[in-house]
Design an enzyme around this catalytic site. Structure first.
Site, PDB file in Angstrom:
ATOM      1  N   LYS A 191       1.067  -1.149   0.006  1.00 22.58           N
ATOM      2  CA  LYS A 191       0.011  -0.082  -0.052  1.00 22.58           C
ATOM      3  C   LYS A 191       0.968   1.199   0.108  1.00 22.58           C
ATOM      4  O   LYS A 191       1.973   0.995   0.199  1.00 22.58           O
ATOM      5  CB  LYS A 191      -0.923  -0.093   1.366  1.00 22.58           C
ATOM      6  CG  LYS A 191      -1.840  -1.083   1.217  1.00 22.58           C
ATOM      7  CD  LYS A 191      -2.848  -1.045   0.125  1.00 22.58           C
ATOM      8  CE  LYS A 191      -4.028  -2.099   0.345  1.00 22.58           C
ATOM      9  NZ  LYS A 191      -4.941  -2.198  -0.822  1.00 22.58           N
ATOM     10  N   CYS A 192       0.267   2.362  -0.434  1.00 21.47           N
ATOM     11  CA  CYS A 192       0.842   3.655  -0.532  1.00 21.47           C
ATOM     12  C   CYS A 192       1.498   3.880   0.939  1.00 21.47           C
ATOM     13  O   CYS A 192       0.748   3.938   1.858  1.00 21.47           O
ATOM     14  CB  CYS A 192      -0.128   4.544  -0.798  1.00 21.47           C
ATOM     15  SG  CYS A 192       0.451   6.253  -1.000  1.00 21.47           S
ATOM     16  N   PRO A 193       2.722   4.416   1.012  1.00 21.14           N
ATOM     17  CA  PRO A 193       3.585   4.978  -0.155  1.00 21.14           C
ATOM     18  C   PRO A 193       4.633   4.009  -0.480  1.00 21.14           C
ATOM     19  O   PRO A 193       5.660   4.265  -1.101  1.00 21.14           O
ATOM     20  CB  PRO A 193       4.163   6.077   0.670  1.00 21.14           C
ATOM     21  CG  PRO A 193       4.455   5.627   1.962  1.00 21.14           C
ATOM     22  CD  PRO A 193       3.243   4.738   2.276  1.00 21.14           C
ATOM     23  N   ASP A 224      -1.871  -1.571  -5.550  1.00 18.03           N
ATOM     24  CA  ASP A 224      -2.138  -0.121  -4.672  1.00 18.03           C
ATOM     25  C   ASP A 224      -2.928   0.593  -5.692  1.00 18.03           C
ATOM     26  O   ASP A 224      -2.465   1.106  -6.844  1.00 18.03           O
ATOM     27  CB  ASP A 224      -0.948   0.479  -4.251  1.00 18.03           C
ATOM     28  CG  ASP A 224      -1.135   1.835  -3.727  1.00 18.03           C
ATOM     29  OD1 ASP A 224      -2.210   2.203  -3.343  1.00 18.03           O
ATOM     30  OD2 ASP A 224      -0.322   2.632  -3.597  1.00 18.03           O
TER      31      ASP A 224
END
Length: 74
Positions: free
Chosen positions: A12-14, A39
């Site tokens: 997932k981000c980042p 993502d």
């Protein structure tokens, strides 16, 4: 020159951008890397990263599970 496949699915981000930046720092200029991610924000984040860091985004495509990008190191 063939592209290096970099599988970042499940992150997932980042993390996709951070890991792509780290991986690309070890590659020679002109190297190709194909990044795969699930993502949902990568469709925005990876193109922005390429623009900011001076890399060429050759391909960006939406896949069934996420996104796939082909990037040439600038």
């Amino acid at each position: 020159m063939s592209a290096i496949l970099y599988d970042l699915r499940g992150l997932k981000c980042p993390l996709p951008v951070l890991k792509t930046r780290r991986k690309m720092s070890s590659l020679p200029k002109g190297a190709l890397i194909r990044v795969e991610t699930t993502d949902p924000l990568a469709g925005i984040d990876i193109p922005h990263f390429c623009s900011e860091d001076g890399h060429e985004l050759i391909e960006a495509e939406k896949t069934e599970a996420g996104h796939r990008f082909l990037i040439r190191k600038g």
